[in-house]
Every structure is written in C-alpha cells, then in structure tokens.
Design an enzyme around this catalytic site. Sequence first.
Site, PDB file in Angstrom:
ATOM      1  N   CYS A  86       0.812  -1.218   0.000  1.00 50.09           N
ATOM      2  CA  CYS A  86       0.000   0.000   0.000  1.00 50.09           C
ATOM      3  C   CYS A  86       0.845   1.267   0.000  1.00 50.09           C
ATOM      4  O   CYS A  86       0.313   2.366  -0.221  1.00 50.09           O
ATOM      5  CB  CYS A  86      -0.917   0.012   1.217  1.00 50.09           C
ATOM      6  SG  CYS A  86      -1.709  -1.568   1.567  1.00 50.09           S
ATOM      7  N   CYS A 209     -13.402   0.311   8.282  1.00 51.02           N
ATOM      8  CA  CYS A 209     -12.597  -0.268   7.203  1.00 51.02           C
ATOM      9  C   CYS A 209     -12.739   0.544   5.914  1.00 51.02           C
ATOM     10  O   CYS A 209     -13.850   0.920   5.521  1.00 51.02           O
ATOM     11  CB  CYS A 209     -13.044  -1.700   6.925  1.00 51.02           C
ATOM     12  SG  CYS A 209     -13.099  -2.772   8.389  1.00 51.02           S
ATOM     13  N   LYS A 331     -10.391   5.935   4.154  1.00 44.68           N
ATOM     14  CA  LYS A 331     -11.694   5.506   4.643  1.00 44.68           C
ATOM     15  C   LYS A 331     -12.824   5.975   3.738  1.00 44.68           C
ATOM     16  O   LYS A 331     -13.764   5.226   3.478  1.00 44.68           O
ATOM     17  CB  LYS A 331     -11.910   6.043   6.071  1.00 44.68           C
ATOM     18  CG  LYS A 331     -13.283   5.733   6.659  1.00 44.68           C
ATOM     19  CD  LYS A 331     -13.462   4.235   6.854  1.00 44.68           C
ATOM     20  CE  LYS A 331     -14.902   3.852   7.083  1.00 44.68           C
ATOM     21  NZ  LYS A 331     -15.717   3.859   5.883  1.00 44.68           N
ATOM     22  N   HIS A 335      -9.139   3.481  -1.480  1.00 52.00           N
ATOM     23  CA  HIS A 335      -7.794   2.902  -1.354  1.00 52.00           C
ATOM     24  C   HIS A 335      -7.463   2.005  -2.537  1.00 52.00           C
ATOM     25  O   HIS A 335      -7.448   0.780  -2.422  1.00 52.00           O
ATOM     26  CB  HIS A 335      -7.698   2.134  -0.043  1.00 52.00           C
ATOM     27  CG  HIS A 335      -6.341   1.585   0.250  1.00 52.00           C
ATOM     28  ND1 HIS A 335      -5.171   2.162  -0.213  1.00 52.00           N
ATOM     29  CD2 HIS A 335      -5.950   0.489   0.971  1.00 52.00           C
ATOM     30  CE1 HIS A 335      -4.127   1.455   0.219  1.00 52.00           C
ATOM     31  NE2 HIS A 335      -4.578   0.433   0.931  1.00 52.00           N
TER      32      HIS A 335
END
Length: 389
Positions: A86, A209, A331, A335
């Site tokens: 990431c 998440c 969030k 992502h």
Amino acid sequence: MREVYLVGAAQSDYGSFPDESYRSLFSTAFEGAVDSVDGDLDRERIDEAYIGTLGVGGRQLGLPGPAVTEHVGLDGASCTRVENACAASGVALRQAALAIRSGVADVALAGGVEVMTDMSGEQTRYWLGVSGETEWERMAGTTFAGVYAQMADAHMAEYGTTREQLSRVAVKNHANGAKNPHAHLGFECSLDQAMEGSTVADPLNLYDCCPTSDGASAVILTSREVAEELTDEPIRLSGTGQASGRVGLFQRPTITGIPATTEAAEQAYEEADVGPEDVDFAEVHDCFSIAELLAYEDLGFCEKGEAGPYVESGATEPDGERPVNLSGGLKSKGHPIGATGGGQAVEVFKQLRGEAGDRQVDGLERGLTHNVGGSGGAVVVGVYERGWA
C-alpha cells in the site's frame, strides 16, 4: 543536494469503474497533473518515471510501469515499477525526489494505479493478504482486517481507547470525503451509524474499514531551476523518510504502534528541519480507523496512548489545531493500493495552493503525508511547504 518541488499533481476518481482500465485511469491522472502545471510543460522533459502498483488481479504483472507510461506518450523516459504494498506510490514519489536531488533527473513523474473491483471478494482478500506475512498470517487464515483488529484490541486494552473514539475517525473522514468529488464513499455518516456497523473483525466494524477501489494518481516533481520556469506557486518537498519494519505482526516489539512510522517521520522531520508541532495538516494512512489513531502517536502529534482523546477533542477536524485527512482519507476517498500514496500528495498539493474546493482550509503552510505498506512493513513520510526555500 538539490531542492525538489511539486509543480503538478492530480488523481482520477476513486471507486468502481468497470468501463475503465489501468491505462485509462492512469491517463486521467497524468493528463490532470500536466494540466495543473502553471507553465507549459513539454512531457518529453520527463527524465524518470516511478509507478507504484501491486498489480492485483493478474493484469500486466510484468512491466506495468512502462505499460501505462507508454500509453501517455512517455516513450523516452526511464520507467521503474515500484511495489511496496500500500506504500507503493509513496515510495515511488520518494524515489523520484531522490533522482532529482542527486542530479539524475531534472523532471520526474511519480504515480500509481490499481484496479481492484473486478475481482471476487475472495480474490480481493487474497491480494490484500499478501501484503502481510504470508506463511504465519495469510496462510493461517488471518485477514488484513484481522491484523489491524489485533492492533485495535491491544490499544484498547492498554490505553483505554473506546469504541466511540474509533468511530469518530470514520465520522470525521466521511464528512471530509463528502466534499471531495473524487471520493469513492463520498457520503457522511453519523456517530451512531459508525458505532453500529456490522462486525468485520472484532472490534472493527464496517465503518472502521476502507473500501477497495480503482484509481490512479500522478505527481510531477522538478528541480528548483525547472520549477522557476513553470510556476510562481511552488510546493517544496522539504523532507522525506522511509523505513522498513517486521512484516508479521507477531515479530514486532509492540502492536500498539508502528515503529517504522516513527523512524520514517524522524528522518523526514530532520531533513526538513521541523518537528511534528510545525505540521499544519496531514494526510495519514487510515486503512482502518485504528491506523489513523496509531499514526497520531507515531508521528508525534500526541503522546503515546492519547490518540483516542486527541480525536475526541476535535484537534484533527478541519477547524482543529491540525486537520487530518481533509481528502476523506482511505476511509472515504478510497484505497486503490498503488495509487494511495500519490493521492495523498495530490491533496497536500491542492491544499497548499488553495485549490481544494469545498474542503479547502485557509492559512496552511506545511503539510505531511504518511503512507504505510501492509500493517507496517514499509512506511514513507513526506513534509511539504509552500514557497521557495
């Protein structure tokens, strides 16, 4: 070493785009970055390109960097694919900066791209899981959410962090993301909604998440000499830091913090000759709500164990002492793994230039980006400032 400046930055929308490809998404981000440059930048001046991508889903696993840069006409630039989970495009940006500082390049492109929503949930969990420790975490059945759930549980037990404090991260970031036209989940949520979401990995629920997203980001960096030709509103990358940590959670001396964040931040602060108290705002890696709370402490924004009260105080709200994740963060904004670090830099660039639209906070002079790979196996931190050195 030479000074490094950001002269252009943009991203695609983040979300689910079945009609887009990794090439078309990157083209959107790249063309936006070129258009954001004040002067006329000939793309043939780009000496080096660094493209972050995990390459999920089986598309162009080899040479994805050249695959996207050739698509936007950068046939002559040297292109390197960067994979650090990431943190891929955050590291790509640092590599571009190092190329300029060393004199290897005068103009460099850093970016990232990922397509994640064309896979089944099982496949997505697999690709996310490989960013953790493979043998003792993923193959043993631990999910990415499960790893961060262990970190949340430990922090709650050791420091008294509450369910409500975790949820306040989600509420804040959704409120910010609702003002971001690029956001994947661009809607607000109430505290009650955030606290009552369905359980994903106890104590984390759905609102703790981030989503898996498609998207791309692109940032154009130059030497001072080139920046002076192209802009009267320079954004200087005054400090960068990168550190690696144990990939597996069980291998670390603590699971109530990410040691690599602290090390990377110390490097960036030292290079920029600033401290955490000098940072006006930050884009931090909030893949899960607990990750943002840990970042507050590891970056030095508050004392160890005080992240819960810190977010509860309103300090990280847009009108607080240090706004965090004005973009909506992972969030809410989303992502797309390889694009995330570059996307953070896009938000800092826009805020420092006063170009962030409805989410603009006035008077910002110094920003920070914090990009994490996996659960902390790799971390890169950047410090950015308005104006010439």
